[in-house]
Structure formats: C-alpha cells, structure tokens
Scaffold this motif. Structure first.
Motif, PDB file in Angstrom:
ATOM      1  N   LEU A  18       8.131  -4.807 -11.954  1.00 49.21           N
ATOM      2  CA  LEU A  18       6.771  -5.348 -11.950  1.00 49.21           C
ATOM      3  C   LEU A  18       6.271  -5.528 -10.517  1.00 49.21           C
ATOM      4  CD1 LEU A  18       4.898  -5.972 -14.283  1.00 49.21           C
ATOM      5  CD2 LEU A  18       5.546  -8.383 -14.115  1.00 49.21           C
ATOM      6  N   HIS A  19       7.170  -5.853  -9.605  1.00 49.13           N
ATOM      7  CA  HIS A  19       6.785  -5.973  -8.201  1.00 49.13           C
ATOM      8  C   HIS A  19       6.441  -4.615  -7.602  1.00 49.13           C
ATOM      9  CE1 HIS A  19       8.548  -9.959  -8.732  1.00 49.13           C
ATOM     10  NE2 HIS A  19       7.914 -10.312  -7.626  1.00 49.13           N
ATOM     11  N   ALA A  20       7.175  -3.598  -8.012  1.00 46.42           N
ATOM     12  CA  ALA A  20       6.864  -2.250  -7.532  1.00 46.42           C
ATOM     13  C   ALA A  20       5.477  -1.828  -7.983  1.00 46.42           C
ATOM     14  CB  ALA A  20       7.916  -1.261  -8.036  1.00 46.42           C
ATOM     15  N   THR A  21       5.127  -2.196  -9.222  1.00 48.59           N
ATOM     16  CA  THR A  21       3.783  -1.890  -9.724  1.00 48.59           C
ATOM     17  C   THR A  21       2.723  -2.648  -8.930  1.00 48.59           C
ATOM     18  OG1 THR A  21       4.679  -1.549 -11.948  1.00 48.59           O
ATOM     19  CG2 THR A  21       2.303  -1.898 -11.763  1.00 48.59           C
ATOM     20  N   PHE A  22       2.998  -3.916  -8.642  1.00 49.55           N
ATOM     21  CA  PHE A  22       2.072  -4.727  -7.853  1.00 49.55           C
ATOM     22  C   PHE A  22       1.857  -4.130  -6.466  1.00 49.55           C
ATOM     23  CE2 PHE A  22       2.074  -8.107  -4.541  1.00 49.55           C
ATOM     24  CZ  PHE A  22       0.751  -8.487  -4.656  1.00 49.55           C
ATOM     25  N   LEU A  23       2.948  -3.763  -5.799  1.00 51.78           N
ATOM     26  CA  LEU A  23       2.835  -3.191  -4.457  1.00 51.78           C
ATOM     27  C   LEU A  23       2.099  -1.859  -4.490  1.00 51.78           C
ATOM     28  CD1 LEU A  23       6.366  -4.067  -3.047  1.00 51.78           C
ATOM     29  CD2 LEU A  23       4.180  -5.161  -2.484  1.00 51.78           C
ATOM     30  N   HIS A  24       2.259  -1.113  -5.571  1.00 49.21           N
ATOM     31  CA  HIS A  24       1.518   0.141  -5.710  1.00 49.21           C
ATOM     32  C   HIS A  24       0.020  -0.142  -5.815  1.00 49.21           C
ATOM     33  CE1 HIS A  24       1.008   4.392  -6.681  1.00 49.21           C
ATOM     34  NE2 HIS A  24       0.149   4.009  -7.620  1.00 49.21           N
ATOM     35  N   GLN A  25      -0.348  -1.223  -6.522  1.00 43.77           N
ATOM     36  CA  GLN A  25      -1.755  -1.606  -6.612  1.00 43.77           C
ATOM     37  C   GLN A  25      -2.316  -1.968  -5.236  1.00 43.77           C
ATOM     38  OE1 GLN A  25      -4.073  -1.926  -9.270  1.00 43.77           O
ATOM     39  NE2 GLN A  25      -2.597  -0.591 -10.300  1.00 43.77           N
ATOM     40  N   ILE A  26      -1.539  -2.686  -4.437  1.00 44.78           N
ATOM     41  CA  ILE A  26      -1.974  -3.041  -3.084  1.00 44.78           C
ATOM     42  C   ILE A  26      -2.173  -1.785  -2.254  1.00 44.78           C
ATOM     43  CG2 ILE A  26      -1.353  -4.273  -0.984  1.00 44.78           C
ATOM     44  CD1 ILE A  26      -2.118  -6.044  -3.379  1.00 44.78           C
ATOM     45  N   GLY A  27      -1.268  -0.832  -2.399  1.00 42.48           N
ATOM     46  CA  GLY A  27      -1.425   0.437  -1.693  1.00 42.48           C
ATOM     47  C   GLY A  27      -2.666   1.186  -2.122  1.00 42.48           C
ATOM     48  N   ALA A  28      -2.965   1.131  -3.435  1.00 40.27           N
ATOM     49  CA  ALA A  28      -4.170   1.802  -3.941  1.00 40.27           C
ATOM     50  C   ALA A  28      -5.433   1.175  -3.357  1.00 40.27           C
ATOM     51  CB  ALA A  28      -4.202   1.734  -5.471  1.00 40.27           C
ATOM     52  N   ILE A  29      -5.436  -0.149  -3.213  1.00 31.67           N
ATOM     53  CA  ILE A  29      -6.584  -0.827  -2.611  1.00 31.67           C
ATOM     54  C   ILE A  29      -6.764  -0.361  -1.167  1.00 31.67           C
ATOM     55  CG2 ILE A  29      -7.457  -3.065  -1.820  1.00 31.67           C
ATOM     56  CD1 ILE A  29      -6.177  -4.306  -4.303  1.00 31.67           C
ATOM     57  N   SER A  30      -5.677  -0.246  -0.427  1.00 35.13           N
ATOM     58  CA  SER A  30      -5.744   0.180   0.974  1.00 35.13           C
ATOM     59  C   SER A  30      -6.257   1.606   1.110  1.00 35.13           C
ATOM     60  CB  SER A  30      -4.360   0.069   1.620  1.00 35.13           C
ATOM     61  OG  SER A  30      -3.920  -1.271   1.624  1.00 35.13           O
ATOM     62  N   ASP A  31      -6.014   2.434   0.093  1.00 35.33           N
ATOM     63  CA  ASP A  31      -6.420   3.843   0.149  1.00 35.33           C
ATOM     64  C   ASP A  31      -7.804   4.091  -0.449  1.00 35.33           C
ATOM     65  OD1 ASP A  31      -4.020   4.517   1.326  1.00 35.33           O
ATOM     66  OD2 ASP A  31      -3.027   4.965  -0.576  1.00 35.33           O
ATOM     67  N   THR A  32      -8.504   3.021  -0.827  1.00 33.22           N
ATOM     68  CA  THR A  32      -9.782   3.149  -1.516  1.00 33.22           C
ATOM     69  C   THR A  32     -10.903   2.524  -0.707  1.00 33.22           C
ATOM     70  OG1 THR A  32      -8.631   3.009  -3.655  1.00 33.22           O
ATOM     71  CG2 THR A  32     -11.020   2.669  -3.675  1.00 33.22           C
ATOM     72  N   VAL A  33     -12.031   3.220  -0.634  1.00 34.61           N
ATOM     73  CA  VAL A  33     -13.276   2.620  -0.153  1.00 34.61           C
ATOM     74  C   VAL A  33     -14.029   2.168  -1.384  1.00 34.61           C
ATOM     75  CG1 VAL A  33     -15.446   2.979   1.058  1.00 34.61           C
ATOM     76  CG2 VAL A  33     -13.359   4.070   1.887  1.00 34.61           C
ATOM     77  N   PHE A  34     -14.330   0.883  -1.454  1.00 29.27           N
ATOM     78  CA  PHE A  34     -14.917   0.283  -2.653  1.00 29.27           C
ATOM     79  C   PHE A  34     -16.335  -0.163  -2.339  1.00 29.27           C
ATOM     80  CE2 PHE A  34     -15.749  -2.760  -5.950  1.00 29.27           C
ATOM     81  CZ  PHE A  34     -14.980  -2.347  -7.029  1.00 29.27           C
ATOM     82  N   LEU A  35     -17.303   0.393  -3.043  1.00 29.16           N
ATOM     83  CA  LEU A  35     -18.707   0.112  -2.766  1.00 29.16           C
ATOM     84  C   LEU A  35     -19.276  -0.848  -3.790  1.00 29.16           C
ATOM     85  CD1 LEU A  35     -21.313   0.541  -1.221  1.00 29.16           C
ATOM     86  CD2 LEU A  35     -21.707   2.631  -2.548  1.00 29.16           C
ATOM     87  N   SER A  36     -19.603  -2.040  -3.323  1.00 30.46           N
ATOM     88  CA  SER A  36     -20.234  -3.067  -4.147  1.00 30.46           C
ATOM     89  C   SER A  36     -21.056  -3.948  -3.222  1.00 30.46           C
ATOM     90  CB  SER A  36     -19.176  -3.900  -4.876  1.00 30.46           C
ATOM     91  OG  SER A  36     -19.726  -5.100  -5.376  1.00 30.46           O
ATOM     92  N   LYS A  37     -22.105  -4.532  -3.758  1.00 30.74           N
ATOM     93  CA  LYS A  37     -22.944  -5.412  -2.939  1.00 30.74           C
ATOM     94  C   LYS A  37     -22.217  -6.684  -2.527  1.00 30.74           C
ATOM     95  CE  LYS A  37     -27.352  -3.767  -4.763  1.00 30.74           C
ATOM     96  NZ  LYS A  37     -28.582  -4.068  -5.504  1.00 30.74           N
ATOM     97  N   LEU A  38     -21.085  -6.957  -3.150  1.00 31.49           N
ATOM     98  CA  LEU A  38     -20.336  -8.165  -2.823  1.00 31.49           C
ATOM     99  C   LEU A  38     -19.081  -7.874  -2.014  1.00 31.49           C
ATOM    100  CD1 LEU A  38     -20.674 -10.153  -6.182  1.00 31.49           C
ATOM    101  CD2 LEU A  38     -22.012 -10.412  -4.087  1.00 31.49           C
ATOM    102  N   ASN A  39     -18.880  -6.626  -1.611  1.00 31.86           N
ATOM    103  CA  ASN A  39     -17.771  -6.271  -0.734  1.00 31.86           C
ATOM    104  C   ASN A  39     -18.292  -6.230   0.696  1.00 31.86           C
ATOM    105  OD1 ASN A  39     -15.482  -5.302   0.520  1.00 31.86           O
ATOM    106  ND2 ASN A  39     -15.683  -3.219  -0.264  1.00 31.86           N
ATOM    107  N   PHE A  40     -18.039  -7.301   1.448  1.00 31.59           N
ATOM    108  CA  PHE A  40     -18.559  -7.427   2.808  1.00 31.59           C
ATOM    109  C   PHE A  40     -17.513  -6.924   3.801  1.00 31.59           C
ATOM    110  CE2 PHE A  40     -21.633 -11.139   1.699  1.00 31.59           C
ATOM    111  CZ  PHE A  40     -22.333 -10.276   0.884  1.00 31.59           C
TER     112      PHE A  40
END
Length: 422
Positions: free
Chosen positions: A233-255
């Motif tokens: 489960l930790h490996a899955t969590f760390l993979h999610q963190i890596g996915a966030i780092s590799d993503t540009v996320f466009l939202s009006k609330l992402n400053f």
C-alpha cells in the motif's frame, strides 16, 4: 502571557462558532476522502484506497467511491485519498461509529479553531509587539475573507491540521523547545510530505536538537505505518506522489507556477478530465472539470533544481538574519509556488504570519502591504476577476502575484530588521 492570551482565545472561539454555524451545508469533500479510505480499509478492499494507476494524476477517486456515495444520497464532489496509508488505517476505527455527516460537523467546529490557533502560534513564534488579539484578528480576516481559508473550511481540508502543526512546531522551536518542535513537524510530515522538505532547513542550519526530535518521531511514524498497513500500500502511495510530480494540473485553485507556464506555451498538450463521467476527452473548454498534461523530463528536472535553489537561498537568508522566524513563511510560499500541485489552502501557514508586517513595517506601510496582498485575493474581487475570463490564467496570475508580493514583503522585513541590528 495570560493577559495577552485570554482575549485572543475568546476571539478564536467566537470565530469557530460563527464558522460552524455558517458551514451547515458545507460538502466537506476533502474530509470525505479520508473517511472513505477508512471505510474501504475496514472492508478489506485495499484496492479502493488509492486511485488506479493512470500514469498521471487525474484527481479521480477509486472506481467504487462515487457509486458508494451516490447510494448514500451524497451529491457533491468525491476526491481521491493521497495521504500515507497510516491514516487510512486510523480512519477505519471511526467509520462505523461516526457517520460521515457527524464527522463533518465535528470538523467544522475544530478546523476554524485550528486556523485561529495557528495565527496565535504565529504571534508567539514571531514575538510580535502587537497585542495578540490584534494579530489574531488581522490573521483571521486575511485567511477567512479569501479562498485561502474559505476553500479549506468548505471542504474541511486536512491541510488545516497540517498547517496548524507546522506553525506549532515553529512556535516550539522559537520558544526553546526544539526537540518537541521537531517531533511536531514530523507529525505534520506524516500527514503530508511537504513539511519534511521544510525540515531540511534544520539540516543546512545544523539545528541538531530539532533534527533529533524530527528524525525519531518521523521514523517511528513511518515504521508504524508500514507495520500496520504493509509495504504494497505504501508503494502505491509513493507511486501516486510520483504521478503528481509528473503532472501539470490546471485548475483555478492550483496556485503554482507550473500551470501558468503550461497555459502560455503548451495548451495543445492538455487533456480534459471529466469527473462526472470518470473518463477523459480532448476538448477545448468545458465546465465542471479540469485539465492535466504530462510534465516533460527536462521540466521535472528544472523543478527539482528550483527546490534546491530555494533551500539554498533560504539557508543563506537564515544565516544572514540569525534565523529570523520569517524565513519559514518565505520557504513555505516559494516551495508552494514551484511545486506541481499547490492548492490555495497550501498558503494557510504563511498567511498566518502576515500580521507581523504591521509590526515590522509600521501601521501605515504594513496596512498598505497587507491590503495589496489580500484585497485582490478577497472573495468579491476574485469573483470579479474570475468573471472577466473563463480561462484560469487571470485568476492564477493575480494570485501568484499577490503571494509573491507576500514572500517579498517577508524578505524585506527580514533584511530591514537585520540592518537595524547591524
């Protein structure tokens, strides 16, 4: 201290009650993610804790969450759980005895109290000459009158607790309790990883006692998490963190700077995420969703280099200013600005320090600075800016300019104080 504390505590209690009364219909969508992670953990459905792997961070929840909540009559947003597995394990003990709507009501009283307490802790950390009730009043207004506080309170965002713990840790540090300060910072990092980066400033500044508290507590919490939840489960969590780092996320609330850059150069690469359909489609514009794009490797490398430069710059400034406490909100703001995903409420902790500018700059200059920072971020003005264009660019550009101004004001305050000492 008691004479200063009591009026501030009354003010904080009043704010908590008023906020609680105003939040009866709040959806508490961010808190829901933790409750649902606990529910499915208790059910043994570990594949329903984190979203399925899609390569990028889509902000879509696990497949069964929307269906489950729809059957409960819930009709608001359902967001994914992106916290360490320890907290899904902890949450499982509450889901059977505390229905979500009851948990949300409890959180709606506790969270505004934590915001007020966070501002009070900032007052203690900075040792401001302002009366605590004045400092806390200004801080609460600056936070609650903007999306910095409103979004967090509406969704009962756990970042409120993380921010409170972070400022509390600094209060302990600057009031001669470095080991306990380090321990509290480790608890904040166990909830969200960003405070672990803040603690690197203790490494570069050789703050041994704070590091001891941080390391021992952090290791204990990490070990406990792996022990109770298992490594997969930790490996899955760390993979999610890596996915966030590799993503540009466009939202009006992402400053964050990343989506602003992407809008200026890479709009063709955006992929639209439709939360209603839980699928993706390339479109030009559509309300009710958000856009993502893969971050090129060079971009990711430059982001990592920027973090190193921020740490180096804050280390230099800390050394030059004899560890002025305002170093910390500078670090928090700059780290958030260059991070891939920095929701508006990630700026709660630095906003709590803002009233000290009245102390450092004087009443007139300090008031003008605070107005320049927070007036454009206020809900009525931000709504007018948002109405000008459907694109997030204007809202984000304005917000980034205000937050950059706040960080700059803190730096100027640090240097002015040091110049007076010298």
């Amino acid at each position: 201290m008691a004479n200063h504390t009591f009026p501030a505590l009354i003010l904080i209690a009043a704010f908590a009650v008023l906020s609680f009364m105003a939040s009866a219909q709040a959806p508490s969508s961010d808190l829901l993610a933790t409750w649902l992670a606990g529910h499915f953990y208790a059910e043994g459905a570990l594949d329903q804790i984190y979203p399925a792997d899609s390569g990028l961070y889509t902000m879509l929840p696990p497949s069964g969450w929307v269906e489950f909540m729809t059957a409960q009559g819930y009709s608001h947003d359902v967001f994914p759980f992106i916290y360490p597995p320890l907290w899904a394990w902890v949450a499982q003990f509450f889901t059977d005895i505390l229905p979500f709507h009851s948990l949300a009501r409890v959180a709606s009283l506790i969270n505004p109290a934590l915001i007020g307490g966070m501002v009070f802790m900032a007052w203690r950390t900075t040792r401001s000459t302002l009366p605590s009730v004045v400092f806390v009043s200004v801080g609460i207004v600056a936070i609650a009158a903007t999306n910095i506080g409103q979004v967090a309170l509406r969704d009962n965002q756990p970042q409120i607790l993380v921010s409170f713990l972070t400022v509390w840790a600094l209060s302990r540090l600057y009031n001669e309790q470095p080991r306990s300060g380090g321990a509290v910072m480790a608890l904040a990092a166990a909830l969200k990883l960003t405070p672990a980066f803040y603690a690197l400033l203790w490494v570069t500044r050789r703050k041994t006692r704070a590091l001891i508290g941080f390391t021992i507590t952090g290791a204990a919490l990490a070990g406990l998490s792996v022990l109770v939840a298992g490594w997969p489960l930790h490996a899955t969590f760390l993979h999610q963190i890596g996915a966030i780092s590799d993503t540009v996320f466009l939202s009006k609330l992402n400053f964050s700077i990343d989506p602003v850059i992407a809008q200026l150069c890479c709009t063709d690469a955006f992929l639209f995420i439709d939360p209603a359909l839980s699928n993706t489609a390339l479109v030009e514009t559509q309300a009710g969703g958000w856009y993502i794009m893969a971050k090129p490797p060079l971009w990711s490398a430059l982001s990592g280099l920027a973090l190193v430069m921020v740490l180096a710059g804050c280390t230099w400034l800390a050394a030059k200013s004899q560890d002025d406490p305002l170093i910390w909100p500078v670090l928090m703001i700059t780290v958030s600005l260059i991070s891939p995903l920095s929701w508006v409420y990630h700026y709660l902790a630095p906003a709590a320090f803002a009233p000290v500018l009245l102390d450092r700059f004087g009443q007139k200059a300090g008031t003008l600075t605070l107005l320049a920072v927070f007036a454009p971020l206020s809900l009525p003005i931000m709504a007018q800016i948002d109405a000008i264009s459907p694109s997030p660019l204007l809202v984000q550009g304005t917000s980034l300019a205000c937050l950059t101004l706040l960080a700059t004001a803190f730096v100027v305050a640090i240097l002015r104080k040091q110049a007076k000492i010298s």
